[in-house]
Design a protein around this motif. Structure first.
Motif, short mmCIF file in Angstrom:
data_model
loop_
_atom_site.label_atom_id
_atom_site.label_comp_id
_atom_site.label_asym_id
_atom_site.label_seq_id
_atom_site.Cartn_x
_atom_site.Cartn_y
_atom_site.Cartn_z
N LYS A 114 0.73 -1.25 0.09
CA LYS A 114 0.12 0.11 0.03
C LYS A 114 0.85 1.37 0.11
N ASP A 115 2.03 1.10 0.73
CA ASP A 115 3.09 2.36 0.58
C ASP A 115 3.47 2.64 -0.67
N ASP A 116 3.65 1.85 -1.64
CA ASP A 116 4.06 1.87 -2.89
C ASP A 116 3.31 2.57 -3.91
N ILE A 117 1.84 2.70 -3.62
CA ILE A 117 0.98 3.08 -4.32
C ILE A 117 0.32 4.49 -4.04
N THR A 118 0.75 4.98 -2.95
CA THR A 118 0.12 6.12 -2.36
C THR A 118 0.22 7.43 -3.28
N ASP A 119 1.04 7.53 -4.40
CA ASP A 119 1.23 8.56 -5.19
C ASP A 119 0.50 8.37 -6.55
N HIS A 120 -0.24 7.26 -6.70
CA HIS A 120 -1.02 6.74 -7.77
C HIS A 120 -2.48 7.30 -7.62
N GLU A 121 -3.07 7.92 -8.72
CA GLU A 121 -4.53 8.22 -8.75
C GLU A 121 -5.46 7.11 -8.86
N ILE A 122 -5.13 5.99 -9.81
CA ILE A 122 -5.74 4.92 -10.02
C ILE A 122 -4.72 3.81 -10.00
N PRO A 123 -4.34 3.29 -8.86
CA PRO A 123 -3.29 2.46 -8.59
C PRO A 123 -3.38 0.99 -9.07
N ILE A 124 -2.57 0.35 -10.14
CA ILE A 124 -2.36 -0.88 -10.61
C ILE A 124 -1.28 -1.44 -9.90
N VAL A 125 -1.35 -2.50 -9.17
CA VAL A 125 0.04 -3.34 -8.71
C VAL A 125 0.09 -4.38 -9.73
N ALA A 126 0.98 -4.38 -10.50
CA ALA A 126 1.06 -5.33 -11.66
C ALA A 126 1.81 -6.42 -11.35
N GLY A 127 2.94 -6.39 -10.59
CA GLY A 127 3.39 -7.86 -9.92
C GLY A 127 4.83 -7.69 -9.59
N PHE A 128 5.67 -8.66 -9.49
CA PHE A 128 7.09 -8.62 -9.26
C PHE A 128 7.78 -9.10 -10.39
N ASN A 129 9.06 -8.40 -10.64
CA ASN A 129 9.89 -8.67 -11.64
C ASN A 129 11.20 -9.60 -11.20
N LYS A 130 12.03 -9.92 -12.14
CA LYS A 130 13.06 -10.87 -12.06
C LYS A 130 14.06 -10.79 -10.67
N ASN A 131 14.21 -9.22 -10.53
CA ASN A 131 14.99 -8.78 -9.31
C ASN A 131 14.06 -8.79 -8.16
N ASN A 132 12.83 -9.34 -8.03
CA ASN A 132 12.04 -9.32 -6.70
C ASN A 132 11.52 -7.88 -6.36
N GLU A 133 11.41 -7.09 -7.48
CA GLU A 133 10.90 -5.60 -7.36
C GLU A 133 9.33 -5.47 -7.48
N LEU A 134 8.66 -4.62 -6.97
CA LEU A 134 7.18 -4.56 -7.13
C LEU A 134 7.05 -3.64 -8.21
N VAL A 135 6.46 -3.88 -9.22
CA VAL A 135 6.10 -2.81 -10.29
C VAL A 135 4.74 -2.57 -10.31
#
Length: 390
Positions: A114-135
């Motif tokens: 939830k802290d990763d999407i606070t600056d999004h108007e309409i947030p989409i949590v896509a998933g995790f990449n190969k480096n285990n980073e949330l996109v």
């Protein structure tokens, strides 16, 4: 030191193979034959104890970065799907090739992202990449989303988790959901949710819903003209909520007028706060109008049936994915076309989570007009004036 230089040469030769495969070079005619000049490779090194290889290269003067993006397929052909390409937008590129593979399952947990999407108007949590980073990305910056994939690829689960994220992240006075599910299988769980203003279970209902949205587009257009703003988020006198229209297997609409409505919404919706999320099982040139596709600025390509389907949605290589929620993301605000792992949200957990956002059946979609309680208001004009604190 000698071994390190040998390794660096080997790595550089691999990158040159990608340049050659994609035609990323300049060709000069010498007095004997033609000579190829490739982008300058600044470095090629192994990092994180062999878990990734990082290349840094610079385009030749006059080479167009847009051409490089078009030819990203060559990098995937040489290095596989486990890579990421970043650029400064001018000449310099960083190519990272990961050796680790994606996980097969990452559970949806709103508290963790939830802290990763606070600056999004309409947030989409896509998933995790190969480096285990949330996109993540913002649907306002990437207006309109297309999700495609075969049965069992993870497409439906992703659609489910996206809607749950929107409901958890946005209050019902700032988000209205209009859902259409011709298969009557995916969206039934969202009945009686405060955010959901309409739930269509057949093509006729979906068509009528789209006609109503068209009327709302005109109303919002008048509001931004009246208040002299360029986006509905800047409306002061007549604020309006964002509208997200999610249609599962939209090709089942089988109606020219409905498809024209989708095209019109995709053209005008961004500034008016009306956004599409469309899913399709088997995309082809007949089921996915090229005009509509060009207006969808984000695509999640799960495993497709064949290369033709993958190319139609703009995620070449999706036919080779192994499934299990793996997909390729093509977005105007995310570098390259990375392979990601979608978040998993099963039906039982979804039902449990949604209990906190539901109202009683008799209260669902009822509006109260304090000036005239006998007036019947259009469902597109807003939802409940007061929401339960849950």
């Amino acid at each position: 030191m000698f071994k390190q230089k040998l390794l660096e040469r080997k790595l550089k030769r691999q990158l040159i193979r990608a340049f050659k495969a994609g035609g990323v070079y300049r060709e000069y005619q010498s007095y004997k034959d033609k000579k190829k000049v490739y982008p300058k490779i600044h470095s090629a090194r192994v990092l994180n104890e062999g878990k990734k290889v990082e290349y840094v290269f610079t385009l030749l003067n006059g080479q167009d970065p847009k051409e490089v993006k078009k030819k990203e397929y060559a990098f995937y052909q040489v290095f596989g799907r486990t890579l990421e390409i970043k650029t400064d937008g001018i000449k310099k590129y960083t190519l990272t090739v990961y050796s680790n593979d994606l996980k097969d399952k990452i559970n949806w947990n709103f508290d963790k992202f939830k802290d990763d999407i606070t600056d999004h108007e309409i947030p989409i949590v896509a998933g995790f990449n190969k480096n285990n980073e949330l996109v993540t990305f913002d649907l306002i910056e990437n207006p309109h989303l297309l999700i495609s994939g075969t049965t069992g690829s993870g497409k439906s689960t992703q659609l489910r988790s996206i809607l749950m994220t929107l409901i958890a992240a946005m209050p019902p006075n700032n988000l209205e959901l209009y859902l259409a599910d011709m298969k009557m299988a995916e969206f039934a769980f969202f009945r009686y949710v405060k955010h959901v203003k309409q739930l269509c279970m057949n093509a006729k209902e979906a068509k009528e819903m789209l006609f109503g949205v068209m009327d709302e587009l005109d109303r919002r257009q008048e509001l931004i003209v009246k208040e002299e703003v360029t986006h509905v988020k800047d409306l002061k006198e007549n604020p309006v909520p964002y509208i997200v229209i999610a249609i599962d297997e939209f090709a089942s609409l089988h109606d020219k007028d409905a498809m024209e409505c989708l095209l019109e919404i995709s053209n005008r919706g961004r500034a008016l706060g009306v956004i599409l999320i469309l899913s399709i099982l088997r995309p082809d040139s007949k089921t996915l109008d090229s005009r509509l596709k060009n207006n969808l600025n984000a695509t999640m390509g799960f495993k497709t049936r064949n290369r033709t389907n993958a190319n139609v949605i703009g995620t070449p290589g999706a036919e080779d994915l192994k499934g299990n929620g793996h997909f390729l993301l093509d977005s105007i605000t995310v570098e390259g076309i990375p392979e990601l792992q979608a978040l998993f949200l099963d039906e039982k957990k979804l039902q449990k989570l949604l209990k906190h956002y539901k109202v009683k059946p008799e209260e669902w979609n009822i509006e109260v007009n304090e000036d005239n309680e006998d007036d019947e208001l259009d469902g597109l004009q807003g939802g409940l004036l007061e929401d339960d604190d849950e």
